[in-house]
Design a protein around this motif. Structure first.
Motif, PDB file in Angstrom:
ATOM      1  N   MET A   1       0.833  -1.191   0.000  1.00  0.00           N
ATOM      2  CA  MET A   1       0.000   0.000   0.000  1.00  0.00           C
ATOM      3  C   MET A   1       0.876   1.252   0.000  1.00  0.00           C
ATOM      4  O   MET A   1       0.623   2.201  -0.751  1.00  0.00           O
ATOM      5  N   LEU A   2       1.903   1.258   0.824  1.00  0.00           N
ATOM      6  CA  LEU A   2       2.779   2.428   0.887  1.00  0.00           C
ATOM      7  C   LEU A   2       3.441   2.672  -0.469  1.00  0.00           C
ATOM      8  O   LEU A   2       3.522   3.801  -0.948  1.00  0.00           O
ATOM      9  N   ARG A   3       3.915   1.594  -1.093  1.00  0.00           N
ATOM     10  CA  ARG A   3       4.556   1.735  -2.395  1.00  0.00           C
ATOM     11  C   ARG A   3       3.566   2.349  -3.384  1.00  0.00           C
ATOM     12  O   ARG A   3       3.907   3.286  -4.124  1.00  0.00           O
ATOM     13  N   THR A   4       2.333   1.827  -3.387  1.00  0.00           N
ATOM     14  CA  THR A   4       1.331   2.335  -4.324  1.00  0.00           C
ATOM     15  C   THR A   4       1.099   3.820  -4.075  1.00  0.00           C
ATOM     16  O   THR A   4       0.905   4.598  -5.009  1.00  0.00           O
ATOM     17  N   PHE A   5       1.150   4.194  -2.806  1.00  0.00           N
ATOM     18  CA  PHE A   5       0.962   5.613  -2.501  1.00  0.00           C
ATOM     19  C   PHE A   5       2.132   6.433  -3.034  1.00  0.00           C
ATOM     20  O   PHE A   5       1.953   7.454  -3.692  1.00  0.00           O
ATOM     21  N   PHE A   6       3.362   5.970  -2.750  1.00  0.00           N
ATOM     22  CA  PHE A   6       4.512   6.806  -3.104  1.00  0.00           C
ATOM     23  C   PHE A   6       4.707   6.919  -4.610  1.00  0.00           C
ATOM     24  O   PHE A   6       5.217   7.926  -5.082  1.00  0.00           O
ATOM     25  N   THR A   7       4.325   5.897  -5.382  1.00  0.00           N
ATOM     26  CA  THR A   7       4.424   6.042  -6.833  1.00  0.00           C
ATOM     27  C   THR A   7       3.127   6.607  -7.406  1.00  0.00           C
ATOM     28  O   THR A   7       2.964   6.677  -8.619  1.00  0.00           O
ATOM     29  N   ALA A   8       2.204   6.990  -6.527  1.00  0.00           N
ATOM     30  CA  ALA A   8       0.928   7.591  -6.933  1.00  0.00           C
ATOM     31  C   ALA A   8       0.183   6.712  -7.922  1.00  0.00           C
ATOM     32  O   ALA A   8      -0.509   7.199  -8.815  1.00  0.00           O
ATOM     33  N   SER A   9       0.293   5.424  -7.754  1.00  0.00           N
ATOM     34  CA  SER A   9      -0.372   4.519  -8.685  1.00  0.00           C
ATOM     35  C   SER A   9      -1.860   4.408  -8.434  1.00  0.00           C
ATOM     36  O   SER A   9      -2.563   3.726  -9.170  1.00  0.00           O
ATOM     37  N   TYR A  10      -2.324   5.067  -7.367  1.00  0.00           N
ATOM     38  CA  TYR A  10      -3.763   5.014  -7.082  1.00  0.00           C
ATOM     39  C   TYR A  10      -4.528   6.030  -7.910  1.00  0.00           C
ATOM     40  O   TYR A  10      -5.749   6.064  -7.874  1.00  0.00           O
ATOM     41  N   LYS A  11      -3.816   6.860  -8.636  1.00  0.00           N
ATOM     42  CA  LYS A  11      -4.511   7.937  -9.353  1.00  0.00           C
ATOM     43  C   LYS A  11      -5.235   7.383 -10.573  1.00  0.00           C
ATOM     44  O   LYS A  11      -5.026   6.256 -10.996  1.00  0.00           O
ATOM     45  N   LYS A  12      -6.069   8.210 -11.117  1.00  0.00           N
ATOM     46  CA  LYS A  12      -6.890   7.847 -12.255  1.00  0.00           C
ATOM     47  C   LYS A  12      -6.066   7.094 -13.291  1.00  0.00           C
ATOM     48  O   LYS A  12      -4.962   7.542 -13.610  1.00  0.00           O
ATOM     49  N   PRO A  13      -6.439   5.993 -13.831  1.00  0.00           N
ATOM     50  CA  PRO A  13      -7.756   5.339 -13.689  1.00  0.00           C
ATOM     51  C   PRO A  13      -7.798   4.254 -12.622  1.00  0.00           C
ATOM     52  O   PRO A  13      -8.644   3.370 -12.696  1.00  0.00           O
ATOM     53  N   ARG A  14      -6.863   4.254 -11.647  1.00  0.00           N
ATOM     54  CA  ARG A  14      -6.741   3.097 -10.748  1.00  0.00           C
ATOM     55  C   ARG A  14      -7.349   3.346  -9.376  1.00  0.00           C
ATOM     56  O   ARG A  14      -6.975   2.682  -8.418  1.00  0.00           O
ATOM     57  N   GLN A  15      -8.290   4.285  -9.278  1.00  0.00           N
ATOM     58  CA  GLN A  15      -8.857   4.591  -7.970  1.00  0.00           C
ATOM     59  C   GLN A  15      -9.532   3.362  -7.348  1.00  0.00           C
ATOM     60  O   GLN A  15      -9.371   3.061  -6.175  1.00  0.00           O
ATOM     61  N   PHE A  16     -10.319   2.650  -8.181  1.00  0.00           N
ATOM     62  CA  PHE A  16     -11.071   1.515  -7.632  1.00  0.00           C
ATOM     63  C   PHE A  16     -10.129   0.368  -7.239  1.00  0.00           C
ATOM     64  O   PHE A  16     -10.385  -0.365  -6.279  1.00  0.00           O
ATOM     65  N   THR A  17      -9.037   0.232  -8.007  1.00  0.00           N
ATOM     66  CA  THR A  17      -8.052  -0.800  -7.651  1.00  0.00           C
ATOM     67  C   THR A  17      -7.533  -0.535  -6.230  1.00  0.00           C
ATOM     68  O   THR A  17      -7.420  -1.443  -5.417  1.00  0.00           O
ATOM     69  N   TRP A  18      -7.219   0.723  -5.951  1.00  0.00           N
ATOM     70  CA  TRP A  18      -6.774   1.114  -4.609  1.00  0.00           C
ATOM     71  C   TRP A  18      -7.846   0.790  -3.575  1.00  0.00           C
ATOM     72  O   TRP A  18      -7.552   0.246  -2.507  1.00  0.00           O
ATOM     73  N   PHE A  19      -9.082   1.119  -3.915  1.00  0.00           N
ATOM     74  CA  PHE A  19     -10.188   0.879  -2.981  1.00  0.00           C
ATOM     75  C   PHE A  19     -10.265  -0.611  -2.613  1.00  0.00           C
ATOM     76  O   PHE A  19     -10.323  -0.978  -1.426  1.00  0.00           O
ATOM     77  N   THR A  20     -10.235  -1.480  -3.618  1.00  0.00           N
ATOM     78  CA  THR A  20     -10.272  -2.925  -3.313  1.00  0.00           C
ATOM     79  C   THR A  20      -9.020  -3.325  -2.526  1.00  0.00           C
ATOM     80  O   THR A  20      -9.058  -4.218  -1.688  1.00  0.00           O
ATOM     81  N   GLY A  21      -7.924  -2.630  -2.798  1.00  0.00           N
ATOM     82  CA  GLY A  21      -6.701  -2.924  -2.056  1.00  0.00           C
ATOM     83  C   GLY A  21      -6.850  -2.632  -0.570  1.00  0.00           C
ATOM     84  O   GLY A  21      -6.381  -3.405   0.269  1.00  0.00           O
ATOM     85  N   VAL A  22      -7.545  -1.516  -0.251  1.00  0.00           N
ATOM     86  CA  VAL A  22      -7.758  -1.204   1.170  1.00  0.00           C
ATOM     87  C   VAL A  22      -8.635  -2.282   1.818  1.00  0.00           C
ATOM     88  O   VAL A  22      -8.404  -2.693   2.960  1.00  0.00           O
ATOM     89  N   ILE A  23      -9.629  -2.749   1.054  1.00  0.00           N
ATOM     90  CA  ILE A  23     -10.455  -3.855   1.584  1.00  0.00           C
ATOM     91  C   ILE A  23      -9.576  -5.084   1.845  1.00  0.00           C
ATOM     92  O   ILE A  23      -9.686  -5.740   2.891  1.00  0.00           O
ATOM     93  N   LEU A  24      -8.686  -5.378   0.903  1.00  0.00           N
ATOM     94  CA  LEU A  24      -7.795  -6.533   1.087  1.00  0.00           C
ATOM     95  C   LEU A  24      -6.896  -6.350   2.303  1.00  0.00           C
ATOM     96  O   LEU A  24      -6.626  -7.308   3.032  1.00  0.00           O
ATOM     97  N   LEU A  25      -6.441  -5.128   2.528  1.00  0.00           N
ATOM     98  CA  LEU A  25      -5.632  -4.860   3.723  1.00  0.00           C
ATOM     99  C   LEU A  25      -6.436  -5.162   4.985  1.00  0.00           C
ATOM    100  O   LEU A  25      -5.958  -5.843   5.899  1.00  0.00           O
ATOM    101  N   GLY A  26      -7.692  -4.688   4.992  1.00  0.00           N
ATOM    102  CA  GLY A  26      -8.554  -4.955   6.142  1.00  0.00           C
ATOM    103  C   GLY A  26      -8.769  -6.449   6.346  1.00  0.00           C
ATOM    104  O   GLY A  26      -8.684  -6.965   7.474  1.00  0.00           O
ATOM    105  N   LEU A  27      -9.020  -7.164   5.244  1.00  0.00           N
ATOM    106  CA  LEU A  27      -9.233  -8.616   5.349  1.00  0.00           C
ATOM    107  C   LEU A  27      -7.968  -9.309   5.856  1.00  0.00           C
ATOM    108  O   LEU A  27      -8.038 -10.226   6.678  1.00  0.00           O
TER     109      LEU A  27
END
Lengths: 377, 601
Positions: free
Chosen positions: B153-179
């Motif tokens: 998650m941190l890596r995805t944040f630092f390379t800003a890979s969560y930005k458009k068009p990957r917003q939903f990918t990030w969202f599912t990733g946060v769910i996976l972190l919670g799980l």
């Protein structure tokens, strides 16, 4: 560099991958080979820690009755740290040799000279036994019952299970009836039986108690250091003074002097409640006397005795009842349904003179006299 | 004309000869099994040669086969190395599979019932070949997975890979972190040891704080299956751990990876113009094909990663197993698992509802919707100063809160309880009492005092003799014998202190530690001295007791009160004499118990 595949050449990847899998298999194989030793070590270590936990539990819960050193407290509870619980036999070697000698002695092939030798050795062994027994000085001052010649608590109790199961089941259920011989009974400790402890805690305690075992190294000092030995419980049915029944057990009813019995009975005052307990319980009368097809029913018995049966025999009602109980087949009421049956045989036990005391007979009669409710109609 | 009444393999043999017929048959089977690659194709791929026939057979398994249908047939060269992905997403997936396999092994030996769960653990450790090994792997994998997923998650944040068009990918990733966090946490309870029971009790009581009260109470009841964690709670956690949460995890892993493939792996920010996303437009010269390069690389990494885990579990890591769960005895210093320490730390800040429920919910909720809040197009660090600042603040806050969550922080325990605990505690959280790892033969029966440590070199014997005379005089001996009898210690004979035997180094070191700790808290423990008494309980079982005697001081609001002279104020009894106190704790040590000092403790 950072943005390329690590090990860019495919041969390198195949080599490294293969080596990694091989190394992994070697390592897992090495672990597997050592598993036997590791598991044994774990078990030993776990047992040791179980004993430690058991020691804590014992100090907190058990030591107030069994003593801090488990040697028992006089009048409270018996020793667990004792050769008796572990069944140590101080005379095992003597016993073994005697057995060997005795079986040789009864062998037909043994020569008379050898028998003389054997007898001499047996006498020596008996002396040795007495000498060894004499070392247990002071044992007679320790409360409880311990006889070094009958050294196994489990055998003496007739307990066929292992010592572990004996301790564990005792812990689970306690000794619910031990208030008969101790001031306080041992309570149930297992949650299974309503006590406070989980099974694993009882296992810990059992491991701790079993850890007192010294194997062959028990000494006479251990036996005499005990403060309280277990109390051997007598069979309650056989306890107490002998019962004075009307006649000795198994007396032939025809030989009983019934008139004397009737006269003697006059000295006793019956209690109908005790009589009812006897009637319904120990004597088993109620099993038959409830159904006119099988036997005269309870209801109306005394009315029938007074109005019909006693006059017909010329006896007083009390005498008739005594005759009927102690010698049931002397008089049989004619016309009863059970007599009409083709295969009639006298069914009432003829042993009551050997089972009843005069007091109990009086109680029984009192009960019959007060429960004379004729069947309506 | 067939050999048999129907067409068969024998016809091929008749026509082509046995050898050729068999080879062709094998070739056909291989081509079907790989959904498109025959033996020759595989051979070429593994030799690193170009495919010899067209269309490229190496693309067929992606198009026609099940196993590779979701894998891209080629990657952009820039995302195949260490940077920018550090293999973290791949490693997360690896751990999902790894945990499933080791978990299934453990399931075979496990029954979710408080009566037998702990016994099952013992049997896994003592009677199942490779049982302890599998448990270590599963536990290590679980801890590593939490770490890897967080780093991902941190890596995805630092390379800003969560930005458009990957917003939903990030969202599912946060769910996976919670799980992942919940999977790891729910596994905590299953061994049914003290660590399990109390860590989960803390977690479940946080749920209980959820507002409004009716929700919190009922959520807690649902999770625990009763007011306290018992048979129902264990069964529920087990089912969550092996059924519901893994099922959700598999589904969301599928969604997450599907989104990754659909949008392509995001390229390093430096390779794209601002606001551009070229991940799906891979020039021919930048393509790295899945078969053979990525596939062999991944298989190699499976080997290397598993080897590392195996090495760690062989020599360096063993899953802890503490004593049987006991709802009646709360161990001192219970903490949540390390990845929830930040919540435990936050709880120390104040209100249970706010810091235990609302704050973590806001934190995770903020993470989940972050791509929809931060809609700036640039992925360059220079343009993301606000986002990076917020991120570093959050990381710092988490670190500080996690530190505050440690048992050492801010738990008001009196010094005597703490010091005696450090001497005698059962092994927990990789710590154990200083007396436990002393070799059994060095636990010589007797009474030893810290006065020996304080004495000048060569004066130890004199110091001990003076101590024996002193305590007979001032009544401390009476205090000690009283404490011994309160602690049900089987002590007989005349008590008197002696020197630590010269061959009992470890015992001496434990006394040194004891002395040092008492000096450290000298303001709270005025005139403190202590000692260790060792008694023999059974032939191979000893009882080691630590005690300390000190003058009680006056406390003001939980802190030592100082007089005008700067010295702590002593508490005085009705006669005006300082109050002397004694505290004692003990531990039994068996010859075979094999306590070893934990590394780094």
């Amino acid at each position: 560099m950072l943005q390329r595949l690590i090990f860019e050449k495919i041969e390198q990847r195949i080599l490294v991958g293969t080596l990694a899998f091989l190394a992994m298999m070697v390592l897992v194989g090495w672990i597997a080979i050592n598993e036997g030793g590791r598991m044994a070590a774990f078990e030993q270590q776990f047992l040791a820690r179980s004993i430690e936990r058991g020691a804590s539990l014992f100090a907190a819960n058990c030591s107030s009755c069994h003593g801090l050193d488990s040697r028992g407290l006089g009048g409270r509870a018996p020793a667990l740290n004792s050769p008796y619980l572990f069944g140590h036999d101080y005379f095992a070697d003597i016993r073994r040799e005697e057995q060997t000698l005795n079986s040789e002695k009864i062998n037909a092939a043994t020569s008379p000279e050898r028998v003389v030798e054997i007898d001499a050795r047996l006498a020596e062994l008996e002396n040795e036994r007495q000498a060894r027994l004499a070392q247990f000085g002071g044992l007679e001052n320790i409360p409880g019952d311990y006889d070094p010649l009958a050294p196994s608590r489990l055998s003496n109790l007739g307990y066929a299970g292992s010592l572990r199961s004996y301790i564990l089941t005792t812990l689970i259920h306690g000794r619910p009836n031990s208030s008969q011989y101790w001031d306080n009974p041992m309570v149930a400790w297992g949650q299974l039986a309503g006590g406070p402890m989980r099974m694993d805690q009882l296992e810990d305690l059992t491991n701790y108690i079993l850890n007192y075992d010294k194997g062959d190294a028990w000494t006479v000092e251990d036996a005499v250091a005990v403060r309280q030995y277990p109390i051997t419980v007598v069979d309650i049915a056989q306890a107490g003074p002998p019962r004075e029944t009307i006649a000795p057990p198994d007396t032939d009813p025809t030989t009983i002097d019934l008139d004397a019995a009737v006269a003697e009975l006059g000295n006793f005052q019956g209690n109908p409640q005790t009589g009812q307990t006897l009637y319904n319980g120990a004597l088993g009368c109620a099993g038959c006397h409830l159904n006119a097809i099988v036997a005269p029913p309870l209801e109306g018995t005394w009315t029938r005795v007074v109005e019909t049966r006693a006059p017909a025999t010329g006896l007083s009602p009390e005498a008739y009842a005594v005759h009927s109980i102690l010698h049931p087949n002397e008089y049989v009421a004619p016309g009863a349904p059970y007599i009409e049956q083709a295969n009639y045989a006298p069914a009432m036990p003829a042993n009551f003179a050997g089972r009843l005391t005069y007091q109990e007979l009086a109680d029984l009669l009192a009960f019959l006299q007060t429960h004379d409710e004729p069947v309506p109609g | 004309m067939s050999v048999l009444p129907f067409p068969s393999f024998l016809d091929d043999v008749k026509e082509k000869g046995f050898k050729k017929a068999v080879f062709e048959g094998i070739n056909e089977v291989v081509e079907r099994a790989t959904a498109g690659m025959n033996v020759q194709d595989i051979r070429e791929a593994l030799r690193g040669e170009a495919p010899s026939r067209k269309p490229n057979p190496r693309l067929q398994p992606h198009a026609d086969g099940f196993w590779l249908h979701m894998r891209p047939s080629y990657f952009h060269k820039s995302v195949t190395g260490i940077y920018p992905e550090f293999r973290l997403g791949w490693l997360s997936t690896y751990f999902v599979v790894f945990e499933t396999i080791t978990g299934i092994f453990l399931m075979v030996w496990y029954t979710p019932s408080p009566e037998v769960a702990y016994a099952n653990m013992i049997s896994i450790m003592s009677a199942v070949p490779l049982g302890q090994f599998m448990r270590d792997l599963h536990r290590l994998g679980a801890e590593a997975m939490v770490l890897i997923v967080t780093l991902h998650m941190l890596r995805t944040f630092f390379t800003a890979s969560y930005k458009k068009p990957r917003q939903f990918t990030w969202f599912t990733g946060v769910i996976l972190l919670g799980l992942t966090l919940f999977l790891s946490f729910s596994g905590y309870l299953l061994p049914w040891d003290q660590l399990a029971l109390w860590a989960v009790t803390i977690g479940a009581s946080m749920v209980e704080a959820a507002p409004p009260e009716v929700v919190g109470t009922n959520l807690n009841l649902l999770l625990r299956g009763g007011p306290e964690i018992g048979a129902n709670g264990l069964l529920r956690f087990y089912l969550l751990h092996v059924l519901l949460v893994p099922a959700l995890l598999f589904v969301f892993t599928g969604v997450h990876y599907y989104k990754v493939v659909v949008h392509g792996h995001s390229l390093p920010p430096a390779e794209e113009n601002i606001g551009e996303d070229t991940a799906k437009r891979v020039p021919l010269d930048k393509r790295v094909y899945f078969i053979p390069d990525i596939l062999t690389s991944e298989i190699m990494w499976i080997g290397i990663t598993t080897l590392i885990l195996v090495i760690l579990c062989t020599w360096f890591f063993h899953a802890p197993l503490e004593n049987h769960a006991d709802p009646q005895s709360t161990p001192l210093g219970t903490t949540a698992p390390w990845y929830f320490l930040w919540v435990q730390g936050a709880l120390k800040l104040g209100d249970k509802v706010f810091w235990g429920i609302i704050f973590p919910t806001i934190a995770l909720g903020f993470l989940a919707v972050m791509p929809y809040l931060d809609t700036t197009p640039s992925r360059r660090w220079a343009h993301r100063r606000t986002a990076l600042t917020v991120a570093f603040l959050m990381i710092s806050a988490t670190t500080v809160l996690s530190y505050m969550g440690l048992a050492e922080f801010g738990v008001p325990l009196s010094a005597d309880v703490e010091i005696l605990h450090e001497m005698t505690m059962e092994p927990a959280h990789n710590h154990m009492g200083k007396l436990l790892p002393i070799p059994f033969d060095q636990l010589a029966v007797g009474m030893y005092s810290t006065r020996e440590i304080d004495a000048e070199a060569g004066q130890e014997a004199a110091a001990i003799a003076a101590l024996n005379a002193e305590i007979a005089e001032n009544g401390h001996m009476q205090l000690i014998t009283n404490a011994l009898s309160t602690a049900s210690a089987n002590f007989s004979g005349t008590p008197s202190f002696t020197l630590v035997p010269s061959d009992a180094d470890e015992l001496h070191k434990a006394l040194e530690f004891f002395n040092e700790r008492m000096h450290h808290d000298a303001d709270e423990l005025v005139n403190a001295w202590g000692g260790v008494i060792i008694l023999e309980q059974q032939a191979d079982l000893k009882r080691a007791m630590a005690f300390m005697i000190w003058n009680e001081v006056v406390f003001d609001n939980g802190r030592v009160a100082y007089g005008t002279d700067g010295e702590p104020i002593l508490r005085l009894d009705e006669n005006g004499q300082p109050v002397t106190r004694i505290a004692m704790d003990y531990v039994y040590i068996h010859r075979d118990a094999q306590y070893f000092a934990a590394p780094g403790s």
